[in-house]
Write a protein that holds these residues in place. Structure first.
Motif, PDB file in Angstrom:
ATOM      1  N   GLU A 179       0.831  -1.207   0.000  1.00 55.64           N
ATOM      2  CA  GLU A 179       0.000   0.000   0.000  1.00 55.64           C
ATOM      3  C   GLU A 179       0.866   1.258   0.000  1.00 55.64           C
ATOM      4  O   GLU A 179       0.572   2.231  -0.714  1.00 55.64           O
ATOM      5  N   SER A 180       1.935   1.250   0.774  1.00 58.40           N
ATOM      6  CA  SER A 180       2.806   2.431   0.875  1.00 58.40           C
ATOM      7  C   SER A 180       3.468   2.761  -0.456  1.00 58.40           C
ATOM      8  O   SER A 180       3.838   3.923  -0.701  1.00 58.40           O
ATOM      9  N   ALA A 181       3.641   1.756  -1.322  1.00 60.09           N
ATOM     10  CA  ALA A 181       4.303   1.970  -2.606  1.00 60.09           C
ATOM     11  C   ALA A 181       3.345   2.472  -3.690  1.00 60.09           C
ATOM     12  O   ALA A 181       3.782   2.870  -4.770  1.00 60.09           O
ATOM     13  N   ARG A 182       2.055   2.475  -3.399  1.00 64.47           N
ATOM     14  CA  ARG A 182       1.080   2.935  -4.389  1.00 64.47           C
ATOM     15  C   ARG A 182       1.127   4.455  -4.529  1.00 64.47           C
ATOM     16  O   ARG A 182       1.331   5.168  -3.536  1.00 64.47           O
ATOM     17  N   PRO A 183       0.915   4.967  -5.740  1.00 61.86           N
ATOM     18  CA  PRO A 183       0.863   6.432  -5.891  1.00 61.86           C
ATOM     19  C   PRO A 183      -0.328   7.061  -5.176  1.00 61.86           C
ATOM     20  O   PRO A 183      -0.287   8.235  -4.822  1.00 61.86           O
ATOM     21  N   ASP A 184      -1.383   6.269  -4.947  1.00 58.08           N
ATOM     22  CA  ASP A 184      -2.565   6.773  -4.238  1.00 58.08           C
ATOM     23  C   ASP A 184      -2.672   6.140  -2.853  1.00 58.08           C
ATOM     24  O   ASP A 184      -3.769   5.866  -2.367  1.00 58.08           O
ATOM     25  N   ALA A 185      -1.529   5.933  -2.216  1.00 59.62           N
ATOM     26  CA  ALA A 185      -1.484   5.226  -0.934  1.00 59.62           C
ATOM     27  C   ALA A 185      -2.412   5.851   0.100  1.00 59.62           C
ATOM     28  O   ALA A 185      -2.458   7.072   0.245  1.00 59.62           O
ATOM     29  N   LEU A 186      -3.123   4.998   0.827  1.00 65.72           N
ATOM     30  CA  LEU A 186      -4.022   5.452   1.888  1.00 65.72           C
ATOM     31  C   LEU A 186      -3.252   5.815   3.149  1.00 65.72           C
ATOM     32  O   LEU A 186      -3.763   6.519   4.017  1.00 65.72           O
ATOM     33  N   PHE A 187      -2.047   5.314   3.266  1.00 65.77           N
ATOM     34  CA  PHE A 187      -1.171   5.589   4.408  1.00 65.77           C
ATOM     35  C   PHE A 187       0.244   5.231   3.995  1.00 65.77           C
ATOM     36  O   PHE A 187       0.456   4.599   2.953  1.00 65.77           O
ATOM     37  N   THR A 188       1.212   5.632   4.790  1.00 63.50           N
ATOM     38  CA  THR A 188       2.602   5.314   4.514  1.00 63.50           C
ATOM     39  C   THR A 188       3.223   4.658   5.733  1.00 63.50           C
ATOM     40  O   THR A 188       3.169   5.195   6.834  1.00 63.50           O
ATOM     41  N   ASP A 189       3.791   3.493   5.525  1.00 60.81           N
ATOM     42  CA  ASP A 189       4.457   2.742   6.595  1.00 60.81           C
ATOM     43  C   ASP A 189       5.858   2.379   6.102  1.00 60.81           C
ATOM     44  O   ASP A 189       6.077   1.313   5.532  1.00 60.81           O
ATOM     45  N   PRO A 190       6.838   3.274   6.287  1.00 62.62           N
ATOM     46  CA  PRO A 190       8.180   3.047   5.750  1.00 62.62           C
ATOM     47  C   PRO A 190       8.866   1.793   6.281  1.00 62.62           C
ATOM     48  O   PRO A 190       9.738   1.236   5.605  1.00 62.62           O
ATOM     49  N   LEU A 191       8.505   1.358   7.488  1.00 61.78           N
ATOM     50  CA  LEU A 191       9.186   0.203   8.079  1.00 61.78           C
ATOM     51  C   LEU A 191       8.596  -1.130   7.648  1.00 61.78           C
ATOM     52  O   LEU A 191       9.222  -2.176   7.853  1.00 61.78           O
ATOM     53  N   ALA A 192       7.411  -1.108   7.060  1.00 67.40           N
ATOM     54  CA  ALA A 192       6.772  -2.366   6.676  1.00 67.40           C
ATOM     55  C   ALA A 192       7.636  -3.151   5.696  1.00 67.40           C
ATOM     56  O   ALA A 192       7.768  -4.380   5.807  1.00 67.40           O
ATOM     57  N   ALA A 193       8.219  -2.453   4.729  1.00 66.48           N
ATOM     58  CA  ALA A 193       9.047  -3.140   3.740  1.00 66.48           C
ATOM     59  C   ALA A 193      10.270  -3.784   4.380  1.00 66.48           C
ATOM     60  O   ALA A 193      10.784  -4.800   3.887  1.00 66.48           O
ATOM     61  N   ARG A 194      10.729  -3.220   5.481  1.00 65.26           N
ATOM     62  CA  ARG A 194      11.891  -3.786   6.173  1.00 65.26           C
ATOM     63  C   ARG A 194      11.554  -5.156   6.756  1.00 65.26           C
ATOM     64  O   ARG A 194      12.365  -6.081   6.689  1.00 65.26           O
ATOM     65  N   PHE A 195      10.372  -5.306   7.327  1.00 58.89           N
ATOM     66  CA  PHE A 195       9.957  -6.608   7.840  1.00 58.89           C
ATOM     67  C   PHE A 195       9.916  -7.645   6.722  1.00 58.89           C
ATOM     68  O   PHE A 195      10.359  -8.783   6.883  1.00 58.89           O
ATOM     69  N   VAL A 196       9.370  -7.243   5.578  1.00 60.85           N
ATOM     70  CA  VAL A 196       9.264  -8.156   4.439  1.00 60.85           C
ATOM     71  C   VAL A 196      10.659  -8.538   3.932  1.00 60.85           C
ATOM     72  O   VAL A 196      10.932  -9.700   3.635  1.00 60.85           O
TER      73      VAL A 196
END
Length: 293
Positions: free
Chosen positions: A25-42
């Motif tokens: 979701e954070s990577a979408r151009p129309d993201a509803l929210f931004t969670d910069p750390l989520a990708a780190r968990f993945v």
């Protein structure tokens, strides 16, 4: 993946699923929210199949996986609900300055939400989940103080929470995100009774649960890894509380109601998965619940 970081298993794996969704979701151009750390968990999780878990994410990011498309809609919609409700509750004059995340998983709201000064987040989850989370978040500083509380919710978690600094005499925002679907009805009642015992007037309860158990037939599972993930989810989902959220809240001393996830997705301008469509027989409805005490 570092051999020093152990992945959480079973229900703890759903925290990784949520992190995956928040990264997408954070990577979408129309993201509803931004969670910069989520990708780190993945990133740290890497190939989860090496740990005997289902694959994290669909085989192709082209919308062909009904399972992941449905989960992404569900998880993005509910994230917005909780974000807004936590911010609204803590923004009230003399509002709660304690936020307790029950079954916190890999939540990073302490890092990404701007909450009022003096607010503290208590993150209650198993030691295994906290171990993984702490290793990934090492070196990152939260914007809101967070206190990990390593305890299983089947244990005496109120005692552990109080020992961590929680004061039951102060108003609190209780958050049980993605939790009650793993609780039989009696256990969900016990959890809310326990929360109520630790609650003072002016507090807020935020949670969600489903109108029925999900089924293996709720989505077309063409990919073997999608099938494995659906088996894990269906196998761990056991039910939930009373079908009517307002009645359930009232029986435990709370007032309030719920927002249907379908309406939330419509308000956000996002398409909804077919299994949520009210025109089909026995749609899966998700109740996004907000209660006041």
């Amino acid at each position: 993946m570092s051999t020093q970081i152990r992945l959480p298993v079973a229900v703890g794996f759903t925290g990784l699923m949520t992190a995956y969704n928040r990264a997408v979701e954070s990577a979408r151009p129309d993201a509803l929210f931004t969670d910069p750390l989520a990708a780190r968990f993945v990133e740290v999780a890497g190939d989860t199949t090496l740990a005997g878990l289902p694959r994290l994410g669909p085989a192709a990011e082209d919308g062909s996986s009904e399972l992941w498309t449905g989960m992404n809609g569900y998880l993005a919609g509910r994230t917005v609900f909780y974000d807004r409700a936590i911010q609204a509750a803590t923004a009230r004059e003399h509002g709660p300055r304690q936020v307790v995340l029950l079954g916190a998983g890999l939540d990073t709201r302490a890092f990404r939400l701007a909450l009022p000064a003096g607010t503290v987040l208590y993150e209650v989850d198993t030691a295994e989940v906290h171990e993984f989370k702490s290793a990934v978040l090492a070196g990152h500083l939260p914007s809101t103080p967070r206190i990990p509380v390593p305890v299983d919710l089947r244990e005496d978690w109120p005692r552990a929470l109080r020992r961590a600094g929680f004061n039951p005499a102060w108003p609190t925002v209780w958050v049980a995100e993605g939790l009650l679907m793993y609780f039989p009805e009696a256990a969900a009642d016990t959890l809310l009774d326990t929360v109520t015992e630790q609650t003072t007037p002016g507090s807020t309860l935020l949670t969600e649960y489903m109108s029925r158990r999900p089924r293996m037939t709720d989505a077309v599972l063409a990919d073997p890894q999608d099938h494995a993930l659906c088996e894990l989810l269906v196998g761990n989902t056991v039910g939930g509380p009373d079908p009517d959220p307002a009645t359930w809240l009232a029986e435990h001393g709370w007032t309030g109601g719920h927002l249907d996830l379908l309406d939330q997705l419509t308000e956000l301008g996002r398409p909804h998965p077919t299994l949520f469509d009210r025109s089909i027989p026995e749609p899966l409805r998700v109740h996004l619940i907000s209660g006041r005490h």
